[in-house]
Structures are given as C-alpha cells and as structure tokens.
Design an enzyme around this catalytic site. Structure first.
Site, PDB file in Angstrom:
ATOM      1  N   GLY A 108       0.821  -1.205   0.000  1.00  0.00           N
ATOM      2  CA  GLY A 108       0.000   0.000   0.000  1.00  0.00           C
ATOM      3  C   GLY A 108       0.859   1.261   0.000  1.00  0.00           C
ATOM      4  CG  ASN A 109      -0.931   5.170   0.408  1.00  0.00           C
ATOM      5  OD1 ASN A 109      -0.659   5.643  -0.685  1.00  0.00           O
ATOM      6  ND2 ASN A 109      -2.165   5.036   0.844  1.00  0.00           N
ATOM      7  N   GLY A 110       2.509   3.014   2.369  1.00  0.00           N
ATOM      8  CA  GLY A 110       3.802   2.985   3.058  1.00  0.00           C
ATOM      9  C   GLY A 110       4.835   2.243   2.218  1.00  0.00           C
ATOM     10  CG  ASP A 133      -7.097   0.816   3.750  1.00  0.00           C
ATOM     11  OD1 ASP A 133      -7.983   0.084   4.214  1.00  0.00           O
ATOM     12  OD2 ASP A 133      -6.002   1.015   4.302  1.00  0.00           O
ATOM     13  NE  ARG A 168     -31.680  -4.947  19.225  1.00  0.00           N
ATOM     14  CZ  ARG A 168     -31.284  -6.141  19.606  1.00  0.00           C
ATOM     15  NH1 ARG A 168     -30.589  -6.913  18.790  1.00  0.00           N
ATOM     16  NH2 ARG A 168     -31.558  -6.582  20.817  1.00  0.00           N
ATOM     17  CG  MET A 175     -10.656  -2.394   8.667  1.00  0.00           C
ATOM     18  SD  MET A 175      -9.389  -3.632   8.309  1.00  0.00           S
ATOM     19  CE  MET A 175      -8.879  -4.051   9.971  1.00  0.00           C
ATOM     20  N   GLY A 176     -10.566   0.993   6.273  1.00  0.00           N
ATOM     21  CA  GLY A 176     -10.312   1.985   5.231  1.00  0.00           C
ATOM     22  C   GLY A 176      -9.210   2.959   5.601  1.00  0.00           C
ATOM     23  NE  ARG A 255     -28.041  -5.021  21.184  1.00  0.00           N
ATOM     24  CZ  ARG A 255     -28.906  -4.433  22.010  1.00  0.00           C
ATOM     25  NH1 ARG A 255     -28.943  -3.113  22.103  1.00  0.00           N
ATOM     26  NH2 ARG A 255     -29.735  -5.160  22.750  1.00  0.00           N
ATOM     27  CB  ILE A 262     -14.043 -10.518   8.916  1.00  0.00           C
ATOM     28  CG1 ILE A 262     -14.082 -11.471  10.110  1.00  0.00           C
ATOM     29  CG2 ILE A 262     -14.998 -10.967   7.820  1.00  0.00           C
ATOM     30  CD1 ILE A 262     -15.403 -11.534  10.807  1.00  0.00           C
TER      31      ILE A 262
HETATM   32  O1  F6P Z   1      -4.358  -0.806   5.318  1.00  0.00           O
HETATM   33  C1  F6P Z   1      -5.169  -1.892   5.516  1.00  0.00           C
HETATM   34  C2  F6P Z   1      -5.715  -1.886   6.918  1.00  0.00           C
HETATM   35  O2  F6P Z   1      -6.476  -3.055   7.075  1.00  0.00           O
HETATM   36  C3  F6P Z   1      -6.517  -0.655   7.302  1.00  0.00           C
HETATM   37  O3  F6P Z   1      -7.819  -0.692   6.779  1.00  0.00           O
HETATM   38  C4  F6P Z   1      -6.439  -0.714   8.810  1.00  0.00           C
HETATM   39  O4  F6P Z   1      -6.596   0.561   9.354  1.00  0.00           O
HETATM   40  C5  F6P Z   1      -5.054  -1.223   9.026  1.00  0.00           C
HETATM   41  O5  F6P Z   1      -4.671  -1.915   7.857  1.00  0.00           O
HETATM   42  C6  F6P Z   1      -4.890  -2.162  10.193  1.00  0.00           C
HETATM   43  O6  F6P Z   1      -3.531  -2.378  10.373  1.00  0.00           O
HETATM   44  P1  F6P Z   1      -2.832  -3.551  11.182  1.00  0.00           P
HETATM   45  O7  F6P Z   1      -2.819  -4.773  10.338  1.00  0.00           O
HETATM   46  O8  F6P Z   1      -1.447  -3.050  11.414  1.00  0.00           O
HETATM   47  O9  F6P Z   1      -3.630  -3.748  12.433  1.00  0.00           O
END
Ligand code: F6P
Length: 340
Positions: A108-110, A133, A168, A175-176, A255, A262
């Site tokens: 990814g980005n990093g 993401d 409810r 995530m994202g 809730r 997952i």
């Molecule tokens: O970048 C993918 C991701 O799953 C993000 O959606 C989430 O914030 C992060 O990685 C979780 O990181 P880690 O695996 O270090 O808990």
C-alpha cells in the site's frame, strides 16, 4: 535476469494472485529467475529468501493472505536505538549480494513510499499497489478493495435482517484507514441509510435528527455505515462512538458491529484475481523494458504505470464531490451534514 519480490504492509486478498502473475510471466515468458523475500522489507534485512519456481507458484491464485508473509517494517524510519543499523544500506548490500536485477514491491502507501526511497538509493524497483483501503495515489483502484467490498456488503446485508426483526439501529464500522472508499461503496451497495466518511465533516446531531425522522416516518430500522477513520473525541473507536452517541441523542435501541480483519481475509474476488494478475504481468513487462522506478496502475481499463517518485507519501481520498455521494444524497442517504 534475476528478480526479487516482496509483500509488505497489511495483507489483503489477491496478493498471491499478483505474486503468481509476476512469477509465471517472468519464468515462462522471459526465462527470469524469481526470488521470494519473506516478511516484507524485513526479509531483505535478515536475508530470508525462498526460490519461487513454477511449482511454488501453482495453486496459489485463489489463496488469501500472502505466501511470502508480510510486515510493517519501514527501513527508512529513524530508529530510537543508539547503535541503529543502517537498514537501507543493508538492504542495498543484500540486494547486490543476491544478484538481483530488479525488486518488485507489492504493498500500500507505506510500501510505495519505501519503494520510491529504495529507487532513489539506486535499486531497480517496481511497485504494485494493493490494499483493501483503495487509497493509493496514482491508480484508479488497488486490488483487495473489491474482495473487501464483497465481504463488508455481505455482512451488512445480514445485519439488515436482524435489524429489521428487532427494530434496531445497526452501526457497522468498516476499515479503510484514513479513506472512506470502503464505507462509501459498501454503504451504497447494501442500502445504508447513514454513511459517515473521514472526508466529510459530519455533525452527530444531524445523524441523530435523521434517524429520529426515519423512526417517526415508521421506518422500522436503520443502517449506519461508519468508516474507521472518522474523527472521534479522545480517539474512541468510530463504531462505538457513533453507536453510543445515537443511543444518547435518540433513545433508540442501537447496536454496533466492528467488521475488523474479516474484511482482509480469505479468497480474492474474481475481479481482484484478474486485476492482481494483470498488475503482476505488467510489472514484469516494465522490468523487461528496464523501466524502473515505476508503480503499476490502472487508468480506466488500461494497465499502465506512474513514477514512484510521484506516488510516495500521497493519499487518494474520496473527493467530497464524488458522483456517488451526489447520487446518494439525492436518494436521501445521510452523510451527517446540513444537506441531509
Ligand atoms: O491498510 C489496511 C488496513 O487493514 C486498514 O484498513 C487498517 O486501518 C489497518 O490496515 C490495520 O492495520 P494492522 O494490520 O497493522 O492492524
């Protein structure tokens, strides 16, 4: 030629399809030798390698995760250790000792930023963008996103039926990271009533007003899809914060469900298998043409590339005027703003 391949950052469905795409094209089309590097950049520091021959590459297309393992090791991050080793230098040394002509970095980005930095210090690097993401700058889409979208959508579909039975409000955190792509698309795909994104400043009171209005209008239940990256007071979890605030402000039974890891697990969707395979194959084309320092990308339906130097350090966020947001607003979806 001898090429290395590594997978870094959070895993996602489709990584093995990309490894296979790189490996099979490299071996069968170009007669290259392919070395797998274990656990991301850590493998190049600790010299942990595996030979990726055709047999190893067979049967992995549908497999989730990464056969090479991954880590969030960033060799350019300043370590606090007094006698810190010069990791980039070590990586360059091991790259040369291995006799690599090129290094493919799937991440990814990093990872793309590290790939750009390694390119600057003289390694022949090609990046392949992956992440659920979908926030890598320079490409229309990353593989992993479509699979995660399927998983999140299916989960929200299931929450609809239990929400309806119990009348409810269901809050679902997806995530994202800092981007709202997964929340926007899964929210739209599953008919979410409220969608909260990090890119759109929302007012929780506006969310509460919208949910009360739905209850008054005899809507038996509501679905609230929340991106994990929305700002919350005191760093509280996004889903928990939104659910607690709704309970407090509306008195309606609420809730929360946090989908969590997952979303990153299991077999890739057909679209991700194809995209990852195309990315992998194109990465080898770039290597064969000696076009290093590039990240493979998708523009429209064309696989192309962008300079890693351009990609490094940028994020692709959801634009506030994204056409899907506009359409959603017209259909009554609440984003927690005045426009609701
Ligand atoms: O970048 C993918 C991701 O799953 C993000 O959606 C989430 O914030 C992060 O990685 C979780 O990181 P880690 O695996 O270090 O808990």
């Amino acid at each position: 030629m001898r090429i290395g391949i590594l997978t870094a950052g959070g895993d996602c469905p489709g990584i093995n399809a990309a490894i296979r795409g790189v490996g099979k094209t490299a071996i069968l089309e170009y007669g290259m030798e392919v070395i797998g590097i274990s656990s991301g950049f850590l493998g190049l520091i600790n010299e942990e390698y595996v030979n990726l021959d055709e047999n190893v590459l067979s049967g992995i297309l549908t497999l989730g995760g990464t056969i090479l393992g991954t880590s969030r090791e960033n060799p350019f991050k300043k370590s606090n250790t007094f006698n810190a080793i010069d990791k980039p230098k070590l990586i360059k040394k091991h790259y040369q000792e291995l006799g690599l002509d090129a290094l493919v970095c799937i991440g990814g980005n990093g990872t793309q930023r590290t790939a750009a930095q390694l390119s600057e210090v003289g390694l022949n690097v090609i990046g392949i963008p992956k992440t659920i993401d979908n926030d890598v700058w320079g490409t229309d889409i990353t593989f992993g996103f479509d699979s995660a979208l399927w998983i999140a959508t299916e989960a929200i579909d299931r929450l609809h039926t239990t929400a309806n039975s119990h009348k409810r409000i269901m809050v679902i955190e997806v995530m994202g990271h800092h981007a709202g792509w997964l929340a926007l698309y899964s929210g739209m795909a599953s008919g979410g009533d409220v969608i909260l994104l990090p890119e759109i400043n929302f007012d929780i009171n506006q969310v509460a007003r919208c949910l009360k209005k739905r209850a008054i209008n005899k809507k038996p239940y509501s679905i609230v899809v929340v991106a994990e990256g929305i700002p919350t007071p005191k760093g509280e979890g996004a889903g928990r914060y939104v659910a607690n605030s709704i309970k407090e402000l509306t008195g309606l039974e609420t809730r929360e469900t946090i989908l969590g890891y997952i979303q990153r697990g299991g077999s890739p969707s057909p679209m991700d298998r194809v995209l990852a395979t195309r990315y992998g194959a194109y990465a080898v084309e770039l290597i064969a043409q000696k076009r290093f320092g590039e990240m493979v990308s998708l523009k429209g339906d064309t696989v192309t590339s962008v300079s890693l130097a351009e990609v490094g350090g940028k994020l692709r966020l959801v634009p506030e005027d994204h056409p899907l947001i506009e359409k959603a607003r017209r259909m009554g979806v609440c984003f927690g703003t005045d426009a609701c």
